[in-house]
Design an enzyme around this catalytic site. Structure first.
Site, PDB file in Angstrom:
ATOM      1  N   ASN A  12     -12.774  -3.560   2.888  1.00 27.69           N
ATOM      2  CA  ASN A  12     -13.697  -2.442   3.030  1.00 27.69           C
ATOM      3  C   ASN A  12     -14.638  -2.464   1.838  1.00 27.69           C
ATOM      4  OD1 ASN A  12     -12.341  -1.518   5.342  1.00 27.69           O
ATOM      5  ND2 ASN A  12     -10.890  -0.340   4.110  1.00 27.69           N
ATOM      6  N   HIS A  39      -6.927  -5.972   2.303  1.00 22.45           N
ATOM      7  CA  HIS A  39      -5.803  -5.388   3.030  1.00 22.45           C
ATOM      8  C   HIS A  39      -5.196  -6.468   3.915  1.00 22.45           C
ATOM      9  CE1 HIS A  39      -6.820  -0.987   2.477  1.00 22.45           C
ATOM     10  NE2 HIS A  39      -8.040  -1.482   2.317  1.00 22.45           N
ATOM     11  N   GLY A  89     -15.725   2.349   4.261  1.00 26.64           N
ATOM     12  CA  GLY A  89     -14.451   3.055   4.132  1.00 26.64           C
ATOM     13  C   GLY A  89     -13.709   2.751   2.855  1.00 26.64           C
ATOM     14  N   GLN A  90     -14.400   2.202   1.855  1.00 29.34           N
ATOM     15  CA  GLN A  90     -13.727   1.879   0.588  1.00 29.34           C
ATOM     16  C   GLN A  90     -13.481   3.156  -0.201  1.00 29.34           C
ATOM     17  OE1 GLN A  90     -15.876  -0.875  -1.931  1.00 29.34           O
ATOM     18  NE2 GLN A  90     -14.108  -1.196  -3.274  1.00 29.34           N
ATOM     19  N   HIS A 147     -10.312  -5.394  -3.046  1.00 26.53           N
ATOM     20  CA  HIS A 147      -8.965  -5.655  -2.530  1.00 26.53           C
ATOM     21  C   HIS A 147      -9.044  -6.119  -1.093  1.00 26.53           C
ATOM     22  CE1 HIS A 147     -10.005  -1.362  -2.125  1.00 26.53           C
ATOM     23  NE2 HIS A 147      -9.367  -1.395  -0.972  1.00 26.53           N
ATOM     24  N   ASP A 169       0.852  -1.196   0.000  1.00 30.12           N
ATOM     25  CA  ASP A 169       0.000   0.000   0.000  1.00 30.12           C
ATOM     26  C   ASP A 169       0.891   1.250   0.000  1.00 30.12           C
ATOM     27  OD1 ASP A 169      -3.221   0.503   1.048  1.00 30.12           O
ATOM     28  OD2 ASP A 169      -1.820   2.187   1.064  1.00 30.12           O
TER      29      ASP A 169
HETATM   30  P1  AMP Z   1      -9.726   1.281   0.613  1.00 27.30           P
HETATM   31  O1  AMP Z   1      -9.775   2.620   1.311  1.00 27.30           O
HETATM   32  O2  AMP Z   1     -10.130   0.134   1.478  1.00 27.30           O
HETATM   33  O3  AMP Z   1     -10.481   1.344  -0.696  1.00 27.30           O
HETATM   34  O4  AMP Z   1      -8.207   1.012   0.292  1.00 27.30           O
HETATM   35  C1  AMP Z   1      -7.565   1.558  -0.816  1.00 27.30           C
HETATM   36  C2  AMP Z   1      -6.099   1.547  -0.512  1.00 27.30           C
HETATM   37  O5  AMP Z   1      -5.401   1.725  -1.710  1.00 27.30           O
HETATM   38  C3  AMP Z   1      -5.647   2.654   0.448  1.00 27.30           C
HETATM   39  O6  AMP Z   1      -5.047   2.074   1.601  1.00 27.30           O
HETATM   40  C4  AMP Z   1      -4.645   3.440  -0.392  1.00 27.30           C
HETATM   41  O7  AMP Z   1      -3.554   3.902   0.369  1.00 27.30           O
HETATM   42  C5  AMP Z   1      -4.227   2.422  -1.425  1.00 27.30           C
HETATM   43  N1  AMP Z   1      -3.734   2.962  -2.679  1.00 27.30           N
HETATM   44  C6  AMP Z   1      -4.321   3.897  -3.471  1.00 27.30           C
HETATM   45  N2  AMP Z   1      -3.591   4.112  -4.573  1.00 27.30           N
HETATM   46  C7  AMP Z   1      -2.529   3.269  -4.501  1.00 27.30           C
HETATM   47  C8  AMP Z   1      -1.403   3.017  -5.337  1.00 27.30           C
HETATM   48  N3  AMP Z   1      -1.220   3.664  -6.509  1.00 27.30           N
HETATM   49  N4  AMP Z   1      -0.505   2.091  -4.938  1.00 27.30           N
HETATM   50  C9  AMP Z   1      -0.668   1.420  -3.792  1.00 27.30           C
HETATM   51  N5  AMP Z   1      -1.710   1.615  -2.948  1.00 27.30           N
HETATM   52  C10 AMP Z   1      -2.624   2.535  -3.289  1.00 27.30           C
END
Ligand code: AMP
Length: 116
Positions: A89, A104, A95-96, A102, A33
């Site tokens: 999420n 985490h 919180g998505q 994905h 991340d």
């Molecule tokens: P969510 O908030 O559950 O949708 O998680 C999305 C995650 O994607 C967040 O933790 C972001 O920090 C991560 N994220 C967004 N853009 C990127 C990227 N280009 N590379 C790696 N992680 C990312």
């Protein structure tokens, strides 16, 4: 395979946006991340564009299982022997922020409950 041209995770899966990839196979990939919330913070994503867990159908069950299995294998590879948290999420209240399914994988510190 479904691809969304305005999806950042589809672009990472296609290799057009860089990521620190930890694992990849024909169905999914796992990368670090960009804004880690724990010392270890990986995202396991399907290559196929699925918006969220809420958008999955019964035919996606094997893929969902594969994502969790890969998370478990990564916990062994990265020696997360003290434990970890796997989180999906889903939607605004979940919180998505990236609309591509994905998992985490968080580890390296004690997690709290209830989550914020
Ligand atoms: P969510 O908030 O559950 O949708 O998680 C999305 C995650 O994607 C967040 O933790 C972001 O920090 C991560 N994220 C967004 N853009 C990127 C990227 N280009 N590379 C790696 N992680 C990312």
């Amino acid at each position: 395979m479904a691809f969304s041209s305005d999806c950042i995770f589809c672009k990472i899966a296609a290799g057009t946006i860089p990521a620190r990839t930890e694992y990849a196979d024909e169905l999914c990939l796992a990368f670090h991340d960009v804004n880690p919330q724990a010392p270890t913070h990986l995202l396991v994503i399907p290559r196929q564009h699925l918006v969220s867990l809420a958008h999955c159908a019964p035919q996606d069950a094997a893929l969902l299982g594969h994502l969790l299995q890969v998370a478990a294998e990564l916990s062994k590879k990265l020696e997360l022997s003290n434990g970890f948290r796997a989180v999906l999420n889903s939607g605004a209240d979940g919180g998505q922020t990236v609309d591509h399914l994905h998992v985490h994988l968080l580890a390296g510190r004690t997690m709290h409950w209830p989550p914020g």
